[in-house]
Design an enzyme around this catalytic site. Structure first.
Site, PDB file in Angstrom:
ATOM      1  N   CYS A 118       0.852  -1.263  -0.026  1.00  0.00           N
ATOM      2  CA  CYS A 118      -0.079   0.089   0.102  1.00  0.00           C
ATOM      3  C   CYS A 118       0.868   1.224   0.192  1.00  0.00           C
ATOM      4  CB  CYS A 118      -1.096   0.046   1.161  1.00  0.00           C
ATOM      5  SG  CYS A 118      -1.892  -1.338   1.350  1.00  0.00           S
ATOM      6  N   HIS A 248      -2.961   6.856   4.414  1.00  0.00           N
ATOM      7  CA  HIS A 248      -3.259   5.708   3.747  1.00  0.00           C
ATOM      8  C   HIS A 248      -4.632   5.286   4.712  1.00  0.00           C
ATOM      9  CE1 HIS A 248      -3.805   1.580   2.216  1.00  0.00           C
ATOM     10  NE2 HIS A 248      -3.309   1.069   3.124  1.00  0.00           N
ATOM     11  N   ASN A 278     -10.337  -0.138   1.986  1.00  0.00           N
ATOM     12  CA  ASN A 278      -8.783  -0.089   1.678  1.00  0.00           C
ATOM     13  C   ASN A 278      -8.508  -0.234   0.159  1.00  0.00           C
ATOM     14  OD1 ASN A 278      -6.035  -0.401   1.527  1.00  0.00           O
ATOM     15  ND2 ASN A 278      -5.893  -1.582   3.355  1.00  0.00           N
TER      16      ASN A 278
HETATM   17  O1  UT7 Z   1      -2.888  -1.520   4.030  1.00  0.00           O
HETATM   18  C1  UT7 Z   1      -2.726  -2.555   4.835  1.00  0.00           C
HETATM   19  C2  UT7 Z   1      -3.235  -3.589   4.837  1.00  0.00           C
HETATM   20  N1  UT7 Z   1      -3.702  -4.228   6.209  1.00  0.00           N
HETATM   21  C3  UT7 Z   1      -4.417  -3.639   7.267  1.00  0.00           C
HETATM   22  O2  UT7 Z   1      -4.323  -2.312   7.521  1.00  0.00           O
HETATM   23  C4  UT7 Z   1      -4.997  -4.682   8.318  1.00  0.00           C
HETATM   24  C5  UT7 Z   1      -4.830  -3.879   9.690  1.00  0.00           C
HETATM   25  N2  UT7 Z   1      -5.620  -4.793  10.494  1.00  0.00           N
HETATM   26  C6  UT7 Z   1      -6.898  -4.617  10.734  1.00  0.00           C
HETATM   27  O3  UT7 Z   1      -7.354  -3.507  10.405  1.00  0.00           O
HETATM   28  C7  UT7 Z   1      -7.670  -5.232  11.772  1.00  0.00           C
HETATM   29  O4  UT7 Z   1      -6.605  -6.375  12.417  1.00  0.00           O
HETATM   30  C8  UT7 Z   1      -8.604  -6.437  11.234  1.00  0.00           C
HETATM   31  C9  UT7 Z   1      -9.953  -5.609  10.768  1.00  0.00           C
HETATM   32  C10 UT7 Z   1      -8.232  -7.226  10.096  1.00  0.00           C
HETATM   33  C11 UT7 Z   1      -9.270  -7.198  12.384  1.00  0.00           C
HETATM   34  O5  UT7 Z   1      -9.491  -6.521  13.358  1.00  0.00           O
HETATM   35  P1  UT7 Z   1      -8.887  -7.024  14.990  1.00  0.00           P
HETATM   36  O6  UT7 Z   1      -9.577  -6.241  15.885  1.00  0.00           O
HETATM   37  O7  UT7 Z   1      -7.579  -7.122  14.766  1.00  0.00           O
HETATM   38  O8  UT7 Z   1      -9.728  -8.501  15.155  1.00  0.00           O
HETATM   39  P2  UT7 Z   1      -8.915  -9.896  15.126  1.00  0.00           P
HETATM   40  O9  UT7 Z   1      -8.468 -10.375  13.940  1.00  0.00           O
HETATM   41  O10 UT7 Z   1      -8.332  -9.997  16.381  1.00  0.00           O
HETATM   42  O11 UT7 Z   1     -10.403 -10.687  15.489  1.00  0.00           O
HETATM   43  C12 UT7 Z   1     -11.242 -10.519  16.673  1.00  0.00           C
HETATM   44  C13 UT7 Z   1     -12.149 -11.496  16.657  1.00  0.00           C
HETATM   45  C14 UT7 Z   1     -12.052 -12.909  16.142  1.00  0.00           C
HETATM   46  O12 UT7 Z   1     -12.812 -13.944  16.699  1.00  0.00           O
HETATM   47  P3  UT7 Z   1     -12.547 -14.732  18.066  1.00  0.00           P
HETATM   48  O13 UT7 Z   1     -11.412 -15.404  17.644  1.00  0.00           O
HETATM   49  O14 UT7 Z   1     -12.147 -13.694  19.053  1.00  0.00           O
HETATM   50  O15 UT7 Z   1     -13.659 -15.359  18.334  1.00  0.00           O
HETATM   51  C15 UT7 Z   1     -12.239 -13.241  14.594  1.00  0.00           C
HETATM   52  O16 UT7 Z   1     -12.626 -14.311  14.127  1.00  0.00           O
HETATM   53  O17 UT7 Z   1     -13.060 -11.227  15.329  1.00  0.00           O
HETATM   54  C16 UT7 Z   1     -13.309 -12.147  14.525  1.00  0.00           C
HETATM   55  N3  UT7 Z   1     -13.785 -11.662  13.113  1.00  0.00           N
HETATM   56  C17 UT7 Z   1     -14.821 -11.407  12.626  1.00  0.00           C
HETATM   57  N4  UT7 Z   1     -16.011 -11.445  12.951  1.00  0.00           N
HETATM   58  C18 UT7 Z   1     -17.187 -10.952  12.352  1.00  0.00           C
HETATM   59  C19 UT7 Z   1     -12.718 -11.512  12.064  1.00  0.00           C
HETATM   60  N5  UT7 Z   1     -13.429 -10.849  11.124  1.00  0.00           N
HETATM   61  C20 UT7 Z   1     -14.580 -10.802  11.271  1.00  0.00           C
HETATM   62  C21 UT7 Z   1     -15.659 -10.496  10.585  1.00  0.00           C
HETATM   63  N6  UT7 Z   1     -16.771 -10.367  10.951  1.00  0.00           N
HETATM   64  N7  UT7 Z   1     -15.584  -9.807   9.488  1.00  0.00           N
END
Ligand code: UT7
Length: 321
Positions: A118, A248, A278
């Site tokens: 990105c 970004h 994004n």
């Molecule tokens: O341009 C650069 C590209 N990358 C980025 O910018 C990514 C940066 N990261 C993020 O934006 C965040 O880490 C995410 C939005 C991807 C995820 O948010 P998070 O607060 O880090 O959540 P997590 O991955 O720790 O997941 C928390 C929970 C999990 O469930 P459990 O294991 O706690 O039961 C996930 O399975 O949320 C769950 N989860 C969802 N639930 C509903 C993950 N994705 C989803 C979803 N809908 N789409």
């Protein structure tokens, strides 16, 4: 290292292309265990756009480039170089920049692509600025474009809800009267985190996006605010002096964290991720184009650009309008 020397380089035109098809958060609930609430609360994204079936990434790039050229008032013959930043090219080669160059009729221009996650549009802009400052080019068209729909894993709710397709462009030119221009630039990379965001082969596709989202999130929150404040110091600009932040657009919580830690006034940080998600290498240039078209940049304003992405890579640019 950070401060620029040589001829002054200004932004002489910006452009954008957003494909028509909209996908709202609720549309994901048809095939994934997710919700509008989870996506909007955790990311700030409400909807994103995707390219049509026959619409290639280079088509998006061309439309944004054409828009930037029209807005600059320059002619296709004025362009010396076309640089495209993308992580989702039509194919590994030929460069998409060559397709854009020929469709624009920029017959005197060279063309090549760059790829830096990105951060790609900032890497492309810094290459363009270096070439103009040193005197080898006068006008360079920089385009950031993505067609993510082909490389998303539509079964992975952690990644496919984040991204969207778009293209943004800017024409960078030598400042004839020497006024204004870019004053500082920086790129940083930490290849020890290369496995955080990768394109990997899968059963469904030659290349599919695989991301350790939470690791990216923590890494960026830990390191990006300091990278930006150090960059401002090296640029000899106080954070409070920056009139506009072109950041970004990855996650609203990442932007909020930067705003809080650097004590930036939130009204100086335009966002569009709620509408586009994004858009990776397109994100900064789409945000710049919106700021220009909404008259958010006045003569003499200081504008700071910052991005992060796969690599991991970080980048920043300081501009005086
Ligand atoms: O341009 C650069 C590209 N990358 C980025 O910018 C990514 C940066 N990261 C993020 O934006 C965040 O880490 C995410 C939005 C991807 C995820 O948010 P998070 O607060 O880090 O959540 P997590 O991955 O720790 O997941 C928390 C929970 C999990 O469930 P459990 O294991 O706690 O039961 C996930 O399975 O949320 C769950 N989860 C969802 N639930 C509903 C993950 N994705 C989803 C979803 N809908 N789409």
């Amino acid at each position: 290292m950070t401060l620029l020397r040589g001829r002054n380089v200004r932004i002489s035109g910006t452009g954008v292309y957003i494909p028509e098809r909209v996908m709202r958060n609720v549309d994901f609930t048809n095939f994934l265990d997710t919700s509008d609430e989870w996506i909007s609360e955790r990311t700030g994204i409400r909807e994103r756009h995707f390219a049509a079936d026959g619409e290639k990434c280079s088509d998006l790039a061309y439309m944004a480039a054409k828009n930037a050229l029209e807005n600059s008032g320059m002619s296709n013959k004025d362009i010396d170089m076309v640089i495209v930043a993308s992580n989702t090219p039509d194919s590994i080669f030929p460069p998409m920049a060559c397709k854009v160059q020929s469709r624009l009729g920029a017959v005197d221009a060279g063309a090549f692509d760059v790829q830096a996650g990105c951060t790609g549009s900032l890497a492309a802009m810094q290459t363009a600025i270096s070439g103009i400052a040193s005197g080898i080019w006068d006008n360079v068209l920089v385009i950031g474009c993505e067609r993510f729909r082909d490389i998303l894993d539509w079964k992975d709710r952690k990644t496919c809800i984040l991204f969207g397709d778009a293209a943004g462009a800017c024409l960078l030119s030598v400042s004839e009267d020497g006024a204004g221009g870019f004053t500082a630039a920086k790129l940083f990379s930490d290849g020890t985190k290369a496995d955080y965001i990768m394109a990997v082969p899968s059963d469904d596709s030659f290349q599919q996006l695989s991301m350790k989202g939470n690791d990216v999130f923590k890494y960026v929150n830990r390191n990006l605010p300091k990278f930006i404040s150090d960059f401002c110091k090296e640029s000899r600009v106080d954070v409070e002096q920056v009139n506009l932040w072109v950041l970004h657009q990855a996650n609203a919580r990442i932007i909020d964290d930067i705003v809080r830690r650097l004590k930036i006034s939130a009204d100086r940080v335009p966002t569009n991720l709620e509408r586009y998600g994004n858009t990776s290498a397109a994100s900064l240039l789409v945000t710049l184009d919106e700021a220009v078209k909404n008259n958010k940049i006045k003569s003499g304003d200081k504008v700071c650009f910052a991005a992060f992405g796969a690599g991991m890579t970080f980048g920043a640019l300081m501009y005086e309008a």
